[in-house]
Design an enzyme around this catalytic site. Sequence first.
Site, PDB file in Angstrom:
ATOM      1  N   SER A  50      25.964  56.320  62.590  1.00  0.00           N
ATOM      2  CA  SER A  50      25.793  56.745  61.120  1.00  0.00           C
ATOM      3  C   SER A  50      25.682  58.429  60.882  1.00  0.00           C
ATOM      4  CB  SER A  50      24.283  56.272  60.978  1.00  0.00           C
ATOM      5  OG  SER A  50      24.235  55.050  60.675  1.00  0.00           O
ATOM      6  N   LYS A  53      27.538  59.394  58.066  1.00  0.00           N
ATOM      7  CA  LYS A  53      27.512  59.568  56.677  1.00  0.00           C
ATOM      8  C   LYS A  53      27.073  60.961  56.254  1.00  0.00           C
ATOM      9  CE  LYS A  53      24.842  55.321  57.063  1.00  0.00           C
ATOM     10  NZ  LYS A  53      23.990  54.470  57.745  1.00  0.00           N
ATOM     11  N   SER A 105      18.941  56.156  56.452  1.00  0.00           N
ATOM     12  CA  SER A 105      20.330  55.848  57.126  1.00  0.00           C
ATOM     13  C   SER A 105      20.973  54.407  56.233  1.00  0.00           C
ATOM     14  CB  SER A 105      20.114  55.769  58.298  1.00  0.00           C
ATOM     15  OG  SER A 105      21.429  55.961  59.090  1.00  0.00           O
ATOM     16  N   LYS A 205      21.299  64.532  60.726  1.00  0.00           N
ATOM     17  CA  LYS A 205      21.454  63.226  60.675  1.00  0.00           C
ATOM     18  C   LYS A 205      21.322  62.543  62.186  1.00  0.00           C
ATOM     19  CE  LYS A 205      22.114  59.238  58.391  1.00  0.00           C
ATOM     20  NZ  LYS A 205      21.434  58.833  59.338  1.00  0.00           N
TER      21      LYS A 205
END
Length: 359
Positions: A50, A53, A105, A205
């Site tokens: 993720s 992202k 997320s 992140k």
Amino acid sequence: MKKLWLALWVCAALLPRAAALSAAAAVTMDADTGETLFAENADSRLPMASTTKIMTALVALGEGGLDRVYTVKKQYAAVEGSSMYLEEGERLTLRDTLYGLMLSSGNDAAAAVAGECGGERAFVDKMNAKARELGLTDTRFENPSGLPSDGHYTTARELAKITAAALRDPVFRDIVSTKTCTAAGRTLVNHNRLLSLYEDAIGVKTGFTRAAGRCLVSAAERNGRTVIAVTLNDPDDWNDHIALLDDAFSRYSEVTLHEKGDTLAQTQVFGGETDRAELVAESTVTAYLLPGEQDRLRRVRYGEKFCYAPVVRAAAAGTVEYRLGDAVIAADRLKYGGEVLLAQEKRGLLDRLRQRLAG
């Protein structure tokens, strides 16, 4: 010989060693200059889960229209994996969706962002185009969420470069530094524990899939310098990032760039008793620099290239910046360092002085 061993021991103590890290790949990078501070297997192509992202948000922010309202489609809500729990038919803004993307997320948020910014296939093409624009050669996206795919990969170094580009967007910075918020009627909590664990952390992140393992991108800001840390497939990522960031910041040292009152430049004066005026620093300015950076600093002055008499001492005379490449490391205001009379004013004063002496 003892001195040599002591020096080697000190260097080893200051650097995070590969054996001390759990990551398959790691890098720390100065966010402003792009200089790599530490690298371990940093150029190996690996899945990034993720942390994908970050690029999804960067591309979406470039599209604009963050406050337009859209209706959630069935295919957005049906995406597998982590979720901000979008519901078919609900209406919300792209801005709120970006918070769900980066804090929770949400894979559903990623699908919605892509779908509302031209459709998923076109959006992924934009992600890859952005990677090429950033000069990346070992990064490829096949979806906006980071779900496993053989052709979906990056490197620790290139993921740091993507993050550096994203951090230049103030909206992105605001989103990823948010610990918790209410968006579209739901409470969103940031998965990035470093925002609480590390005093200077500003984002960015987390990521996890079985194929990629634990992935983490973090950024921290201290003394005007921003450092990015990236680890891929790292079971001990929180502790490793604390060590990596501490090591990175230990490399910067405070340097005085100029003292208050120092003459930094001169400017041309028209119509005065003299044709030059000194420009002096308003404040003492220091910066935290890496070894060798001071020699690469450029001092850039902003303001009028000339002025007309009279010039008054301490009047504003522009600004000065210290730059490393395109990055502004420090800045200060300039003042005129002395008074410059009009040429005729000077003659008038001399005449009055002669009259007094004669009297």
